[in-house]
Structure formats: structure tokens, C-alpha cells
Design a protein around this motif. Structure first.
Motif, PDB file in Angstrom:
ATOM      1  N   SER A  14      29.566  61.141  47.773  1.00  0.00           N
ATOM      2  CA  SER A  14      30.156  61.834  46.634  1.00  0.00           C
ATOM      3  C   SER A  14      29.058  62.125  45.616  1.00  0.00           C
ATOM      4  N   GLY A  19      34.145  57.028  42.788  1.00  0.00           N
ATOM      5  CA  GLY A  19      35.081  58.044  43.249  1.00  0.00           C
ATOM      6  C   GLY A  19      36.078  57.531  44.277  1.00  0.00           C
ATOM      7  N   THR A  21      36.583  58.574  47.469  1.00  0.00           N
ATOM      8  CA  THR A  21      36.122  58.390  48.847  1.00  0.00           C
ATOM      9  C   THR A  21      35.584  56.973  49.022  1.00  0.00           C
ATOM     10  N   GLU A  22      34.791  56.552  48.046  1.00  0.00           N
ATOM     11  CA  GLU A  22      34.248  55.188  48.121  1.00  0.00           C
ATOM     12  C   GLU A  22      35.378  54.160  48.058  1.00  0.00           C
ATOM     13  N   TRP A  90      34.855  72.121  49.502  1.00  0.00           N
ATOM     14  CA  TRP A  90      34.998  73.428  50.149  1.00  0.00           C
ATOM     15  C   TRP A  90      35.254  73.264  51.652  1.00  0.00           C
ATOM     16  N   TYR A  91      36.211  72.396  51.931  1.00  0.00           N
ATOM     17  CA  TYR A  91      36.727  72.192  53.295  1.00  0.00           C
ATOM     18  C   TYR A  91      35.769  71.449  54.218  1.00  0.00           C
ATOM     19  N   ALA A 131      41.805  66.857  47.453  1.00  0.00           N
ATOM     20  CA  ALA A 131      42.813  67.111  46.417  1.00  0.00           C
ATOM     21  C   ALA A 131      43.982  67.941  46.923  1.00  0.00           C
ATOM     22  N   SER A 132      43.925  68.291  48.206  1.00  0.00           N
ATOM     23  CA  SER A 132      45.044  69.034  48.795  1.00  0.00           C
ATOM     24  C   SER A 132      45.979  68.048  49.484  1.00  0.00           C
ATOM     25  N   VAL A 137      43.472  70.931  55.895  1.00  0.00           N
ATOM     26  CA  VAL A 137      42.322  71.620  55.312  1.00  0.00           C
ATOM     27  C   VAL A 137      41.027  70.823  55.498  1.00  0.00           C
TER      28      VAL A 137
END
Ligand SMILES: Cc1cc2nc3c(=O)[nH]c(=O)nc-3n(C[C@H](O)[C@H](O)[C@H](O)COP(=O)(O)O)c2cc1C
Length: 196
Positions: A14, A19, A21-22, A90-91, A131-132, A137
Motif C-alpha cells: 500500500s 491501511g 490490506t495490511e 485501478w483494478y 472499495a468496490s 473487479v
């Protein structure tokens, strides 16, 4: 039981500290059996120079390795399991994760590193926050990491995804936390039995 001679390298990719993910990766790692070695490296702390493709340069691309590059190469080679913990940007993977992957191309050519063969004996994993609410995605991120592992003939452990936007939010994603608790347990199941 998972063999305690396994050694997990967590690469935090990240671009912010603390964050999601961590946090998700740490939930999963908390379930690793006692005695399983864990090493955590933040790619932002170990910046690599802009990648340059020197594969076909007249000198064959021979060059000195920088300090951070050497550390990341050695840490990668020492691990039995490499966990790329990258948020979805961005995916796909973040730029620090992508840069690390690009350096694999250099490392294939480091004399004596035996990189390709040693990579082939490892298991690769992905952890990502996005965030989706539509986890589809994240397919490009998962595909990038799975196919890159397969390039080396390595094992793909699978991907762990969590929903979050603001830091800490992933800890409210109950299903993701549940999946985290079982995530590395799939390492004990036969190859091919893991989800994503
Ligand atoms: C540059 C950038 C690109 C992003 N692209 C996506 C995206 O493509 N899809 C998505 O669902 N979320 C996207 N996000 C949101 C992050 O994935 C989300 O906030 C995540 O929780 C960040 O993880 P972290 O807390 O570990 O840094 C993006 C965020 C940033 C900063």
C-alpha cells in the motif's frame, strides 16, 4: 498440520501506513501455526529505481544490485511462501507491487541466484482491500499474481479480498475476516483445493 519450517514473506504494497490490506493480511497471518516464520516488509520503505529493461543490452544486462534490491531478492529467495499484500489500484496491483514484480525479470539473470528454479518451489498468495463491493473487479489483480506465479511453475495459494475504503474499515467486513481466518489453512489442503 502445516509444516513449521515454512517461512512467510509478507510484502506490504500500500502507499499508506495502517491501511486495510495490511490489517487483512495480519488477520490471516494470526492464524499461522506457532513456529511459522513471518517476515513483513513494506515496499514503500525499500524503494527500487525505475525499472529498466536491459535484457538485450550488449553487456547482457550485467549490473550491480542496489541495497534494497538485494534485500528484496534475498527475502524472496528465503521464503517458502510469498504474500503480495497490495490494495486494488485501478483494478490491479499498486505501482510498488508491480515494480517488485518487474524486478523478477532482472533477478532471473542474477548469476548464481537460480531464481527461476527457486521461485518454482514457492507458494504465492494475494491479499487485497478494495472499495468496490463487487469483488469481480479484482480479477486483473488476482490474474496478474496467479499467472506470474504459474510462469515460474510455483503454486498459487489463492486470493483474499476485503471491502474497505477508509483505513481500518476492512475490520468491519465480517465475511472477509472469516475468510482471513481460514486463508492460509488452505496451504494444508492438496494443491488445487483453494478457492480463487
Ligand atoms: C490510486 C487508487 C486507485 C484505486 N483503485 C481502485 C479500484 O480500481 N477499485 C476499487 O474497488 N478501489 C480502488 N481504490 C480504493 C482502494 O482499493 C481502497 O481504498 C483500499 O481500502 C485501500 O487499501 P489500503 O488501505 O491497504 O491502502 C483505489 C485507491 C487508490 C488510492
Amino acid at each position: 498440520m502445516m509444516n513449521d519450517s515454512r517461512s512467510f514473506l509478507f510484502l506490504l504494497a500500500s502507499s499508506r501506513e495502517g491501511g486495510n490490506t495490511e490489517a487483512l493480511a495480519r488477520e490471516a497471518a494470526a492464524q499461522l501455526p506457532a513456529g511459522t516464520e513471518q517476515r513483513w516488509l513494506r515496499l514503500a520503505d525499500l524503494p527500487l529505481p525505475v525499472f529498466e529493461d536491459v535484457r538485450h543490452a550488449p553487456d547482457g544486462g550485467g549490473r550491480e544490485l542496489g541495497e534494497n534490491e538485494r534485500l528484496l531478492l534475498d527475502a524472496t529467495l528465503a521464503a517458502t511462501d510469498v504474500v503480495i499484500a497490495s490494495p486494488l489500484y485501478w483494478y490491479s496491483v499498486s505501482s510498488s507491487a508491480k515494480l517488485y514484480l518487474d524486478y523478477w525479470s532482472h533477478w532471473l539473470r542474477v548469476p548464481g541466484a537460480d531464481f527461476k528454479e527457486r521461485m518454482g518451489g514457492k507458494t504465492f498468495w494475494a491479499v487485497s482491500a478494495l472499495a468496490s463491493e463487487d469483488q469481480q473487479v479484482a480479477e486483473p489483480l488476482l490474474g496478474t499474481l496467479r499467472l506470474s506465479a504459474e510462469y515460474f511453475g510455483a503454486r498459487w495459494g489463492g486470493g483474499l479480498l476485503g471491502y474497505a475504503n477508509r483505513p481500518g474499515q476492512v475490520l468491519a467486513d465480517g465475511p472477509a475476516l472469516e475468510r482471513a481466518r481460514d486463508f492460509f489453512a488452505s496451504a494444508r489442503r492438496p494443491v488445487g483445493a483453494s478457492g480463487v
